[in-house]
Enzyme design. Structure first.
Site, PDB file in Angstrom:
ATOM      1  N   GLY A   1     -24.982 -40.732  -3.224  1.00  0.00           N
ATOM      2  CA  GLY A   1     -26.169 -39.886  -3.323  1.00  0.00           C
ATOM      3  C   GLY A   1     -26.672 -39.765  -4.754  1.00  0.00           C
ATOM      4  O   GLY A   1     -26.199 -40.464  -5.661  1.00  0.00           O
TER       5      GLY A   1
ATOM      6  N   ARG B   1     -20.630 -42.633   4.348  1.00  0.00           N
ATOM      7  CA  ARG B   1     -20.681 -43.263   5.671  1.00  0.00           C
ATOM      8  C   ARG B   1     -21.471 -44.567   5.718  1.00  0.00           C
ATOM      9  O   ARG B   1     -21.117 -45.485   6.437  1.00  0.00           O
ATOM     10  CB  ARG B   1     -21.324 -42.285   6.678  1.00  0.00           C
ATOM     11  CG  ARG B   1     -20.553 -41.007   6.886  1.00  0.00           C
ATOM     12  CD  ARG B   1     -21.421 -39.981   7.561  1.00  0.00           C
ATOM     13  NE  ARG B   1     -22.662 -39.790   6.824  1.00  0.00           N
ATOM     14  CZ  ARG B   1     -23.719 -39.115   7.259  1.00  0.00           C
ATOM     15  NH1 ARG B   1     -23.682 -38.559   8.447  1.00  0.00           N
ATOM     16  NH2 ARG B   1     -24.798 -38.998   6.519  1.00  0.00           N
TER      17      ARG B   1
ATOM     18  N   LEU C   1     -24.862 -49.697   3.853  1.00  0.00           N
ATOM     19  CA  LEU C   1     -25.965 -50.279   3.074  1.00  0.00           C
ATOM     20  C   LEU C   1     -26.065 -49.589   1.699  1.00  0.00           C
ATOM     21  O   LEU C   1     -26.192 -50.252   0.670  1.00  0.00           O
ATOM     22  CB  LEU C   1     -27.286 -50.156   3.845  1.00  0.00           C
ATOM     23  CG  LEU C   1     -28.510 -50.680   3.087  1.00  0.00           C
ATOM     24  CD1 LEU C   1     -28.372 -52.174   2.783  1.00  0.00           C
ATOM     25  CD2 LEU C   1     -29.801 -50.415   3.859  1.00  0.00           C
TER      26      LEU C   1
ATOM     27  N   ASP D   1     -16.101 -40.580   6.826  1.00  0.00           N
ATOM     28  CA  ASP D   1     -16.877 -39.373   7.108  1.00  0.00           C
ATOM     29  C   ASP D   1     -15.974 -38.183   6.788  1.00  0.00           C
ATOM     30  O   ASP D   1     -14.804 -38.176   7.213  1.00  0.00           O
ATOM     31  CB  ASP D   1     -17.252 -39.384   8.608  1.00  0.00           C
ATOM     32  CG  ASP D   1     -18.269 -38.320   8.960  1.00  0.00           C
ATOM     33  OD1 ASP D   1     -18.165 -37.197   8.433  1.00  0.00           O
ATOM     34  OD2 ASP D   1     -19.166 -38.619   9.774  1.00  0.00           O
TER      35      ASP D   1
ATOM     36  N   LYS E   1     -28.732 -21.868  -2.632  1.00  0.00           N
ATOM     37  CA  LYS E   1     -29.093 -21.491  -1.253  1.00  0.00           C
ATOM     38  C   LYS E   1     -27.905 -20.863  -0.510  1.00  0.00           C
ATOM     39  O   LYS E   1     -28.066 -20.282   0.557  1.00  0.00           O
ATOM     40  CB  LYS E   1     -29.645 -22.700  -0.503  1.00  0.00           C
ATOM     41  CG  LYS E   1     -30.958 -23.157  -1.136  1.00  0.00           C
ATOM     42  CD  LYS E   1     -31.675 -24.221  -0.381  1.00  0.00           C
ATOM     43  CE  LYS E   1     -33.045 -24.501  -1.001  1.00  0.00           C
ATOM     44  NZ  LYS E   1     -33.023 -24.873  -2.426  1.00  0.00           N
TER      45      LYS E   1
ATOM     46  N   TYR F   1     -28.357 -24.229   6.236  1.00  0.00           N
ATOM     47  CA  TYR F   1     -27.830 -25.006   5.106  1.00  0.00           C
ATOM     48  C   TYR F   1     -27.090 -24.066   4.150  1.00  0.00           C
ATOM     49  O   TYR F   1     -25.923 -24.279   3.813  1.00  0.00           O
ATOM     50  CB  TYR F   1     -28.977 -25.724   4.377  1.00  0.00           C
ATOM     51  CG  TYR F   1     -28.567 -26.348   3.062  1.00  0.00           C
ATOM     52  CD1 TYR F   1     -27.478 -27.207   2.975  1.00  0.00           C
ATOM     53  CD2 TYR F   1     -29.277 -26.070   1.877  1.00  0.00           C
ATOM     54  CE1 TYR F   1     -27.107 -27.782   1.755  1.00  0.00           C
ATOM     55  CE2 TYR F   1     -28.912 -26.640   0.670  1.00  0.00           C
ATOM     56  CZ  TYR F   1     -27.821 -27.490   0.618  1.00  0.00           C
ATOM     57  OH  TYR F   1     -27.440 -28.044  -0.590  1.00  0.00           O
TER      58      TYR F   1
ATOM     59  N   VAL G   1     -33.929 -31.904 -10.473  1.00  0.00           N
ATOM     60  CA  VAL G   1     -35.175 -32.628 -10.759  1.00  0.00           C
ATOM     61  C   VAL G   1     -35.070 -34.040 -10.175  1.00  0.00           C
ATOM     62  O   VAL G   1     -34.191 -34.797 -10.551  1.00  0.00           O
ATOM     63  CB  VAL G   1     -35.375 -32.769 -12.297  1.00  0.00           C
ATOM     64  CG1 VAL G   1     -36.711 -33.441 -12.591  1.00  0.00           C
ATOM     65  CG2 VAL G   1     -35.240 -31.451 -12.990  1.00  0.00           C
ATOM     66  N   GLY G   2     -35.931 -34.349  -9.231  1.00  0.00           N
ATOM     67  CA  GLY G   2     -36.066 -35.736  -8.780  1.00  0.00           C
ATOM     68  C   GLY G   2     -34.975 -36.242  -7.846  1.00  0.00           C
ATOM     69  O   GLY G   2     -34.915 -37.438  -7.588  1.00  0.00           O
TER      70      GLY G   2
ATOM     71  N   ARG H   1     -42.138 -22.390   4.417  1.00  0.00           N
ATOM     72  CA  ARG H   1     -41.604 -23.018   5.631  1.00  0.00           C
ATOM     73  C   ARG H   1     -40.426 -22.224   6.175  1.00  0.00           C
ATOM     74  O   ARG H   1     -39.805 -21.443   5.428  1.00  0.00           O
ATOM     75  CB  ARG H   1     -41.173 -24.450   5.313  1.00  0.00           C
ATOM     76  CG  ARG H   1     -42.359 -25.382   5.117  1.00  0.00           C
ATOM     77  CD  ARG H   1     -41.941 -26.711   4.589  1.00  0.00           C
ATOM     78  NE  ARG H   1     -41.207 -26.573   3.337  1.00  0.00           N
ATOM     79  CZ  ARG H   1     -40.910 -27.595   2.534  1.00  0.00           C
ATOM     80  NH1 ARG H   1     -41.252 -28.802   2.864  1.00  0.00           N
ATOM     81  NH2 ARG H   1     -40.252 -27.405   1.415  1.00  0.00           N
TER      82      ARG H   1
HETATM   83  N1  LIG Z   1     -30.103 -32.112  -4.757  1.00  0.00           N
HETATM   84  C1  LIG Z   1     -30.175 -30.824  -5.063  1.00  0.00           C
HETATM   85  O1  LIG Z   1     -31.238 -30.300  -5.398  1.00  0.00           O
HETATM   86  C2  LIG Z   1     -28.913 -29.986  -5.000  1.00  0.00           C
HETATM   87  C3  LIG Z   1     -28.934 -28.690  -5.549  1.00  0.00           C
HETATM   88  C4  LIG Z   1     -27.760 -27.932  -5.513  1.00  0.00           C
HETATM   89  C5  LIG Z   1     -26.629 -28.450  -4.926  1.00  0.00           C
HETATM   90  N2  LIG Z   1     -26.637 -29.701  -4.364  1.00  0.00           N
HETATM   91  C6  LIG Z   1     -25.419 -30.201  -3.726  1.00  0.00           C
HETATM   92  O2  LIG Z   1     -25.025 -31.376  -4.401  1.00  0.00           O
HETATM   93  C7  LIG Z   1     -24.376 -32.260  -3.493  1.00  0.00           C
HETATM   94  C8  LIG Z   1     -24.916 -33.661  -3.649  1.00  0.00           C
HETATM   95  O3  LIG Z   1     -26.297 -33.644  -3.445  1.00  0.00           O
HETATM   96  P1  LIG Z   1     -27.175 -34.974  -3.613  1.00  0.00           P
HETATM   97  O4  LIG Z   1     -28.511 -34.527  -4.087  1.00  0.00           O
HETATM   98  O5  LIG Z   1     -26.421 -35.999  -4.335  1.00  0.00           O
HETATM   99  O6  LIG Z   1     -27.310 -35.386  -2.061  1.00  0.00           O
HETATM  100  P2  LIG Z   1     -27.751 -36.801  -1.450  1.00  0.00           P
HETATM  101  O7  LIG Z   1     -28.467 -37.605  -2.459  1.00  0.00           O
HETATM  102  O8  LIG Z   1     -28.414 -36.497  -0.143  1.00  0.00           O
HETATM  103  O9  LIG Z   1     -26.360 -37.502  -1.151  1.00  0.00           O
HETATM  104  C9  LIG Z   1     -25.497 -37.042  -0.163  1.00  0.00           C
HETATM  105  C10 LIG Z   1     -24.294 -37.944  -0.118  1.00  0.00           C
HETATM  106  O10 LIG Z   1     -23.364 -37.468   0.863  1.00  0.00           O
HETATM  107  C11 LIG Z   1     -23.035 -38.538   1.754  1.00  0.00           C
HETATM  108  N3  LIG Z   1     -22.704 -37.927   3.039  1.00  0.00           N
HETATM  109  C12 LIG Z   1     -23.512 -37.203   3.839  1.00  0.00           C
HETATM  110  N4  LIG Z   1     -22.836 -36.813   4.936  1.00  0.00           N
HETATM  111  C13 LIG Z   1     -21.572 -37.295   4.801  1.00  0.00           C
HETATM  112  C14 LIG Z   1     -20.408 -37.212   5.589  1.00  0.00           C
HETATM  113  N5  LIG Z   1     -20.406 -36.565   6.766  1.00  0.00           N
HETATM  114  N6  LIG Z   1     -19.275 -37.821   5.158  1.00  0.00           N
HETATM  115  C15 LIG Z   1     -19.264 -38.509   3.977  1.00  0.00           C
HETATM  116  N7  LIG Z   1     -20.345 -38.603   3.188  1.00  0.00           N
HETATM  117  C16 LIG Z   1     -21.477 -38.006   3.599  1.00  0.00           C
HETATM  118  C17 LIG Z   1     -24.274 -39.445   1.745  1.00  0.00           C
HETATM  119  O11 LIG Z   1     -23.990 -40.791   2.101  1.00  0.00           O
HETATM  120  P3  LIG Z   1     -24.000 -41.270   3.646  1.00  0.00           P
HETATM  121  O12 LIG Z   1     -25.233 -40.698   4.251  1.00  0.00           O
HETATM  122  O13 LIG Z   1     -23.965 -42.752   3.541  1.00  0.00           O
HETATM  123  O14 LIG Z   1     -22.741 -40.725   4.256  1.00  0.00           O
HETATM  124  C18 LIG Z   1     -24.604 -39.389   0.248  1.00  0.00           C
HETATM  125  O15 LIG Z   1     -23.724 -40.231  -0.452  1.00  0.00           O
HETATM  126  C19 LIG Z   1     -24.517 -31.649  -2.112  1.00  0.00           C
HETATM  127  O16 LIG Z   1     -23.307 -31.004  -1.778  1.00  0.00           O
HETATM  128  C20 LIG Z   1     -25.616 -30.615  -2.278  1.00  0.00           C
HETATM  129  O17 LIG Z   1     -25.454 -29.532  -1.396  1.00  0.00           O
HETATM  130  C21 LIG Z   1     -27.756 -30.495  -4.413  1.00  0.00           C
END
Ligand SMILES: NC(=O)c1ccc[n+]([C@@H]2O[C@H](COP(=O)([O-])OP(=O)(O)OC[C@H]3O[C@@H](n4cnc5c(N)ncnc54)[C@H](OP(=O)(O)O)[C@@H]3O)[C@@H](O)[C@H]2O)c1
Length: 322
Positions: free
Chosen positions: A15, A39, A42, A62, A128, A136, A170-171, A252
């Site tokens: 991610g 998971r 690709l 997973d 959140k 969430y 951001v982004g 929303r």
């Molecule tokens: N982005 C934000 O603004 C933000 C803010 C605060 C906190 N966070 C937290 O930061 C963390 C990372 O966020 P991110 O922005 O990097 O999210 P992201 O870009 O959506 O990436 C999520 C990652 O988790 C993997 N994933 C999802 N479900 C899974 C499962 N059941 N088992 C194993 N892997 C799984 C996805 O890959 P696959 O789909 O291939 O499994 C992907 O690698 C999250 O915990 C989020 O709650 C994010």
């Protein structure tokens, strides 16, 4: 934290956070190994090609599957738990799925880390999770509690677990910046939920640094919260497309007008250490002897994006985005 010679298991490694974390580690520690656990093959294939590094290992798995996670964790020194379902709408529409990934997945991380003898776990949480108004946030609150109170299960073992909690990145994938970019490209008006809406704002590199800070300073059970600036979504739109027409579409389902990072009740057991607030565990049976030192928060302190004393204006945002 010196990662030389260490193995880190990174759930959700493909991610947005995962890419930033991998970049950060590869630039600094040529002998560190990162195991990416996620998971979709690709995304892993693309990441493998992009980084082209023998310091990376890719595990399809997973977090709902405990035995697979345990196998992947065996031999890891540290765990960063980033995997999550993170889209408010998707969690509302698929509530059982959100619980499985975010809550059960968090439980598996605790269980497997203890059984695999991992020394430290840092899990990523979000604003959140504070006074949640959507599933969430509620699942991430549960996950935070599972991680922080999970130290009770680890008490006899060396494993210690903590969280970091921060605001909008951001982004990151699926966030408002790529959405606005698409609207700018297609010439559409930018859709704004409410011109008053505010959010805490963090860059991915800062999120990675916060995780490293947590590894360096945790004793187990803390939630580390960075001091961050706020921004108004309307200022972001102005920064990305000055003078562009906007359309107000209303808040929303499951959204808040302002986000909260620390509640007044949490503030009673929160200290400030430099630019980081540390929410300490209220009760803990582990590490009874160790004490934190820092500035206690004043009575009634709350950390809310709309009441912040640090705001990003359109100019700051434009600079940050560039
Ligand atoms: N982005 C934000 O603004 C933000 C803010 C605060 C906190 N966070 C937290 O930061 C963390 C990372 O966020 P991110 O922005 O990097 O999210 P992201 O870009 O959506 O990436 C999520 C990652 O988790 C993997 N994933 C999802 N479900 C899974 C499962 N059941 N088992 C194993 N892997 C799984 C996805 O890959 P696959 O789909 O291939 O499994 C992907 O690698 C999250 O915990 C989020 O709650 C994010």
């Amino acid at each position: 934290m010196d990662l030389a010679g260490k193995t880190v298991l990174l759930t959700g490694g493909t991610g947005s956070f995962g890419h930033a974390f991998v970049t950060y580690v590869l630039e600094r520690w040529p002998t560190a190994t990162i195991r990416i656990f996620s998971r979709d093959e690709l995304k892993q294939f693309e990441m493998e090609k992009r980084f082209d590094s023998d310091q990376l290992r890719f595990f399809i798995g997973d977090v709902r599957n405990r035995s697979r996670l345990l196998r992947a964790m065996k031999g890891s020194d540290l765990v960063v738990h980033a995997a999550a379902m993170k889209h408010v709408g998707a969690c509302e529409y698929n509530p059982f799925e959100a619980v499985q990934t975010n809550v059960l997945g968090g439980q598996h991380v605790v269980d497997c880390a203890i059984d695999a003898g991992v020394s430290q776990v840092v899990a990523l949480s979000t604003d959140k999770a504070v006074n949640p108004v959507n599933l969430y946030g509620a699942t991430k609150l549960c996950a935070e509690k599972i991680i922080t109170q999970g130290n009770n299960y680890a008490a006899q073992h060396e494993t210690r677990l903590a969280c970091v909690r921060y605001g909008n990145v951001v982004g990151s994938r699926g966030s408002v910046v790529p959405l606005f970019e698409k609207m700018v490209e297609s010439g559409q008006p930018l859709t704004i939920t409410d011109p008053r809406m505010s959010r805490f704002w963090i860059k991915l590199e800062q999120a990675v640094e916060l995780v490293m800070y947590a590894f360096d300073n945790m004793r187990g059970g803390e939630v580390f919260v960075p001091r961050l600036p706020s921004m108004r979504v309307s200022d972001l739109a102005e920064a990305m497309a000055p003078g562009r027409q906007t359309e107000i579409v209303g808040i929303r389902p499951g959204e808040k007008l302002h986000e909260q990072m620390i509640t007044a009740d949490e503030a009673r057991h929160t200290i400030q250490v430099g630019d980081v607030y540390v929410v300490l565990p209220e009760s803990h049976e582990w590490d009874k002897g160790t004490e934190w030192s820092g500035q206690p928060m004043p009575d009634g302190f709350e950390y809310i994006s709309g009441d912040n004393d640090w705001w990003l204006e359109a100019g700051d945002l434009a600079q940050m985005l560039s």
